[in-house]
Design an enzyme around this catalytic site. Sequence first.
Site, PDB file in Angstrom:
ATOM      1  N   HIS A 118       0.814  -1.209   0.000  1.00  0.00           N
ATOM      2  CA  HIS A 118       0.000   0.000   0.000  1.00  0.00           C
ATOM      3  C   HIS A 118       0.850   1.263   0.000  1.00  0.00           C
ATOM      4  O   HIS A 118       1.874   1.353   0.669  1.00  0.00           O
ATOM      5  CB  HIS A 118      -0.929   0.015   1.220  1.00  0.00           C
ATOM      6  CG  HIS A 118      -0.205   0.077   2.533  1.00  0.00           C
ATOM      7  ND1 HIS A 118       0.180   1.253   3.130  1.00  0.00           N
ATOM      8  CD2 HIS A 118       0.231  -0.902   3.365  1.00  0.00           C
ATOM      9  CE1 HIS A 118       0.786   1.007   4.269  1.00  0.00           C
ATOM     10  NE2 HIS A 118       0.850  -0.301   4.438  1.00  0.00           N
ATOM     11  N   ASP A 119       0.420   2.233  -0.794  1.00  0.00           N
ATOM     12  CA  ASP A 119       1.014   3.574  -0.820  1.00  0.00           C
ATOM     13  C   ASP A 119       2.467   3.603  -1.290  1.00  0.00           C
ATOM     14  O   ASP A 119       3.170   4.595  -1.082  1.00  0.00           O
ATOM     15  CB  ASP A 119       0.902   4.244   0.555  1.00  0.00           C
ATOM     16  CG  ASP A 119      -0.532   4.300   1.058  1.00  0.00           C
ATOM     17  OD1 ASP A 119      -1.333   5.018   0.457  1.00  0.00           O
ATOM     18  OD2 ASP A 119      -0.850   3.595   2.049  1.00  0.00           O
ATOM     19  N   GLY A 136       4.938  -1.064   2.982  1.00  0.00           N
ATOM     20  CA  GLY A 136       4.126   0.121   2.759  1.00  0.00           C
ATOM     21  C   GLY A 136       4.931   1.408   2.667  1.00  0.00           C
ATOM     22  O   GLY A 136       5.906   1.608   3.393  1.00  0.00           O
TER      23      GLY A 136
END
Length: 255
Positions: A118-119, A136
Amino acid sequence: MISPLAYIDPDAQIGENVEIGPFVFIDKNVVIGDNNVIMPNANILYGSRIGNGNRIFPGAVIGAIPQDLKFHGEETTAEIGDNNTIRENVTINRGTAAKGKTIVGNNNLLMEGVHVAHDVWVGSGCIVGNSTKMAGEVIIDDNAIVSGGVLMHQFCRVGGYVMIQGGCRFSKDIPPFIIAGRDPIAYCGINIVGLRRRNFSNELIENIHNAYRIIYNSGKIVSEALEQVRKEVPMSKEIEYIISFVEGSQRGIIR
């Protein structure tokens, strides 16, 4: 060009000249551009945004929810640019509230089994080897080469034009233009072969080498070493990039 054995949600937007193989799953709230090839058993999930001219191989999963317990179903995306090759079993999770999106730029090669959490923000022109895992909010700048089996701690940044040895693991930032390797990971010199392939002049390569000689071998603390670089190394956008990268490092650079 679209197999009758594929599932495409009526809400999905599909561009022109897109090839979709059997047993592909395309969820709602998905946008796919033109001239993409999506091979059998790939999954393009909610929130995916895919540009043009990409090749997505069997078993790839794009847009799955983050593996982050702080995620509570917020509207986020996984955004893929143009002309990427995403090989078998690559997983690209969508973002969280932290940044709202996971981004993979243009002209990248993500080899088999790569995980993009994520991200994460991956630049353009990067090569990422088999089974490399990004936690992340990792950032990878343009034209980085990351070998296979590399483990990246969350929030780390990888500079442009680097070469990272296979099997490494790191929890600090890797500044641009260098080779990183060994165990524990360390600075192993500048990526001279890669820079020559990218048409860096001998003078510029020498200036980059001198900047890192000061940063790593002068025995000074980082702030003093950077001040010496400013005084002794001719300024260019590449030297400025090194200085701004090291100064802006939140986790510190590898030694």
